[in-house]
Every structure is written in structure tokens, then in C-alpha cells.
Design a protein around this motif. Structure first.
Motif, PDB file in Angstrom:
ATOM      1  N   ALA A 141       0.854  -1.179   0.000  1.00  0.00           N
ATOM      2  CA  ALA A 141       0.000   0.000   0.000  1.00  0.00           C
ATOM      3  C   ALA A 141       0.894   1.235   0.000  1.00  0.00           C
ATOM      4  CB  ALA A 141      -0.900  -0.022   1.225  1.00  0.00           C
ATOM      5  N   ALA A 142       0.686   2.130  -0.937  1.00  0.00           N
ATOM      6  CA  ALA A 142       1.545   3.306  -1.058  1.00  0.00           C
ATOM      7  C   ALA A 142       1.477   4.199   0.177  1.00  0.00           C
ATOM      8  CB  ALA A 142       1.169   4.097  -2.309  1.00  0.00           C
ATOM      9  N   ASP A 143       0.313   4.281   0.810  1.00  0.00           N
ATOM     10  CA  ASP A 143       0.155   5.151   1.974  1.00  0.00           C
ATOM     11  C   ASP A 143       0.188   4.374   3.291  1.00  0.00           C
ATOM     12  OD1 ASP A 143      -0.074   7.226   0.178  1.00  0.00           O
ATOM     13  OD2 ASP A 143      -2.256   7.214   0.171  1.00  0.00           O
ATOM     14  N   ASP A 144       0.878   3.242   3.303  1.00  0.00           N
ATOM     15  CA  ASP A 144       0.959   2.419   4.514  1.00  0.00           C
ATOM     16  C   ASP A 144       1.835   3.114   5.553  1.00  0.00           C
ATOM     17  OD1 ASP A 144       1.132   0.411   6.415  1.00  0.00           O
ATOM     18  OD2 ASP A 144       1.397  -1.170   4.932  1.00  0.00           O
ATOM     19  N   GLU A 170      -3.826  -2.410   4.525  1.00  0.00           N
ATOM     20  CA  GLU A 170      -4.254  -3.732   4.058  1.00  0.00           C
ATOM     21  C   GLU A 170      -4.949  -3.626   2.704  1.00  0.00           C
ATOM     22  OE1 GLU A 170      -6.590  -7.598   5.839  1.00  0.00           O
ATOM     23  OE2 GLU A 170      -6.096  -5.940   7.168  1.00  0.00           O
ATOM     24  N   VAL A 171      -4.216  -3.937   1.641  1.00  0.00           N
ATOM     25  CA  VAL A 171      -4.707  -3.755   0.276  1.00  0.00           C
ATOM     26  C   VAL A 171      -5.943  -4.610   0.003  1.00  0.00           C
ATOM     27  CG1 VAL A 171      -4.108  -3.909  -2.166  1.00  0.00           C
ATOM     28  CG2 VAL A 171      -2.391  -3.163  -0.518  1.00  0.00           C
ATOM     29  N   VAL A 172      -6.028  -5.790   0.588  1.00  0.00           N
ATOM     30  CA  VAL A 172      -7.175  -6.673   0.349  1.00  0.00           C
ATOM     31  C   VAL A 172      -8.476  -6.027   0.829  1.00  0.00           C
ATOM     32  CG1 VAL A 172      -8.164  -8.921   0.957  1.00  0.00           C
ATOM     33  CG2 VAL A 172      -5.752  -8.737   0.435  1.00  0.00           C
ATOM     34  N   MET A 173      -8.388  -5.152   1.822  1.00  0.00           N
ATOM     35  CA  MET A 173      -9.577  -4.514   2.383  1.00  0.00           C
ATOM     36  C   MET A 173      -9.879  -3.168   1.722  1.00  0.00           C
ATOM     37  SD  MET A 173     -10.489  -6.784   4.512  1.00  0.00           S
ATOM     38  CE  MET A 173     -11.735  -5.973   5.467  1.00  0.00           C
ATOM     39  N   GLU A 174      -9.179  -2.845   0.656  1.00  0.00           N
ATOM     40  CA  GLU A 174      -9.358  -1.568  -0.032  1.00  0.00           C
ATOM     41  C   GLU A 174     -10.549  -1.599  -0.979  1.00  0.00           C
ATOM     42  OE1 GLU A 174      -8.068   1.383   0.130  1.00  0.00           O
ATOM     43  OE2 GLU A 174      -6.361   1.066   1.454  1.00  0.00           O
ATOM     44  N   ASP A 193     -11.055  -0.884  -7.062  1.00  0.00           N
ATOM     45  CA  ASP A 193     -10.019  -0.476  -8.021  1.00  0.00           C
ATOM     46  C   ASP A 193      -8.615  -0.681  -7.451  1.00  0.00           C
ATOM     47  OD1 ASP A 193     -10.672   1.647  -6.230  1.00  0.00           O
ATOM     48  OD2 ASP A 193      -9.718   3.100  -7.570  1.00  0.00           O
ATOM     49  N   ARG A 194      -8.445  -0.463  -6.150  1.00  0.00           N
ATOM     50  CA  ARG A 194      -7.129  -0.670  -5.536  1.00  0.00           C
ATOM     51  C   ARG A 194      -6.852  -2.159  -5.335  1.00  0.00           C
ATOM     52  NH1 ARG A 194      -8.133   4.280  -1.469  1.00  0.00           N
ATOM     53  NH2 ARG A 194      -7.572   5.930  -2.929  1.00  0.00           N
ATOM     54  N   ARG A 195      -7.860  -2.889  -4.932  1.00  0.00           N
ATOM     55  CA  ARG A 195      -7.707  -4.332  -4.747  1.00  0.00           C
ATOM     56  C   ARG A 195      -7.416  -5.008  -6.089  1.00  0.00           C
ATOM     57  NH1 ARG A 195     -11.777  -5.309  -1.363  1.00  0.00           N
ATOM     58  NH2 ARG A 195     -13.285  -5.165  -3.037  1.00  0.00           N
ATOM     59  N   ALA A 196      -7.936  -4.465  -7.170  1.00  0.00           N
ATOM     60  CA  ALA A 196      -7.709  -5.045  -8.497  1.00  0.00           C
ATOM     61  C   ALA A 196      -6.222  -5.080  -8.849  1.00  0.00           C
ATOM     62  CB  ALA A 196      -8.487  -4.271  -9.557  1.00  0.00           C
ATOM     63  N   VAL A 197      -5.470  -4.098  -8.397  1.00  0.00           N
ATOM     64  CA  VAL A 197      -4.019  -4.088  -8.658  1.00  0.00           C
ATOM     65  C   VAL A 197      -3.374  -5.321  -8.025  1.00  0.00           C
ATOM     66  CG1 VAL A 197      -1.856  -2.836  -8.285  1.00  0.00           C
ATOM     67  CG2 VAL A 197      -3.963  -1.573  -8.804  1.00  0.00           C
ATOM     68  N   LEU A 198      -3.725  -5.592  -6.780  1.00  0.00           N
ATOM     69  CA  LEU A 198      -3.201  -6.772  -6.086  1.00  0.00           C
ATOM     70  C   LEU A 198      -3.610  -8.050  -6.811  1.00  0.00           C
ATOM     71  CD1 LEU A 198      -1.984  -8.286  -3.577  1.00  0.00           C
ATOM     72  CD2 LEU A 198      -4.287  -8.182  -2.637  1.00  0.00           C
TER      73      LEU A 198
END
Length: 94
Positions: free
Chosen positions: A6-9, A38-42, A45-50
Motif C-alpha cells: 500500500a503506497a500510503d501504509d 491492508e490492500v485486500v480490504m481496499e 479499483d485498488r484491490r484489483a491491482v493486487l
């Protein structure tokens, strides 16, 4: 896939993920813009990157040959009935 972060982690030090990704043969490091810890909980559109990164990694490591179950083997050809008296050898005297 080496690492998706996550870029803003503000909880994880991303430098370790970058270091590990460089040392993988075909690994890479990807940051998801605007994502927090936690990218999975985004959002989708953000989860799609993962998920795109995961799909690319899975396609790379999956076997090329077809692993579909083979058809059942044919039944063996019928031969003599080994349990019948006609197919048993005659007893011998000891």
C-alpha cells in the motif's frame, strides 16, 4: 510477483519488501496508489491491482502441461478364471 504494498501504509516499512523483490528472479515490487495498510480490504479499483499481480504470478508458476484427470483405464481383458478347478494345477505327491 515480489511484493504488493500500500503506497500510503504507515505501519509497514516498505524497504524490506523492495529489497526482497529485487532478489527474486522475476519478482517485482508494486505499490498501490492511495491504498493504506491492508490492500485486500481496499476499494475494488485498488484491490484489483493486487489481484492482477497475483494472477500474473499464478500464471507464471502454474504448470504448462494439462493436469486434468485422465479417463478411467479400460477394464482388463477377461482371461481364464483362475479360481476355477479347471485352471488350477493338479496336486502333486510329496
Amino acid at each position: 510477483m515480489g511484493g504488493v504494498a500500500a503506497a500510503d501504509d504507515d505501519r509497514v516499512w516498505k524497504q524490506t519488501n523492495k529489497w526482497a523483490a529485487k532478489r527474486l528472479g522475476r519478482g517485482r515490487y508494486v505499490e498501490v496508489p492511495g491504498a493504506r495498510h491492508e490492500v485486500v480490504m481496499e476499494t475494488d479499483d485498488r484491490r484489483a491491482v493486487l489481484l492482477e499481480e497475483f494472477d500474473a504470478m499464478a500464471a507464471y508458476v502454474s504448470p504448462v502441461e494439462d493436469l486434468a484427470p485422465a479417463t478411467a483405464p479400460a477394464a482388463p481383458a477377461s482371461g481364464p478364471d483362475l479360481g476355477s478347478p479347471e485352471s488350477s494345477p493338479a496336486p502333486t505327491a510329496a
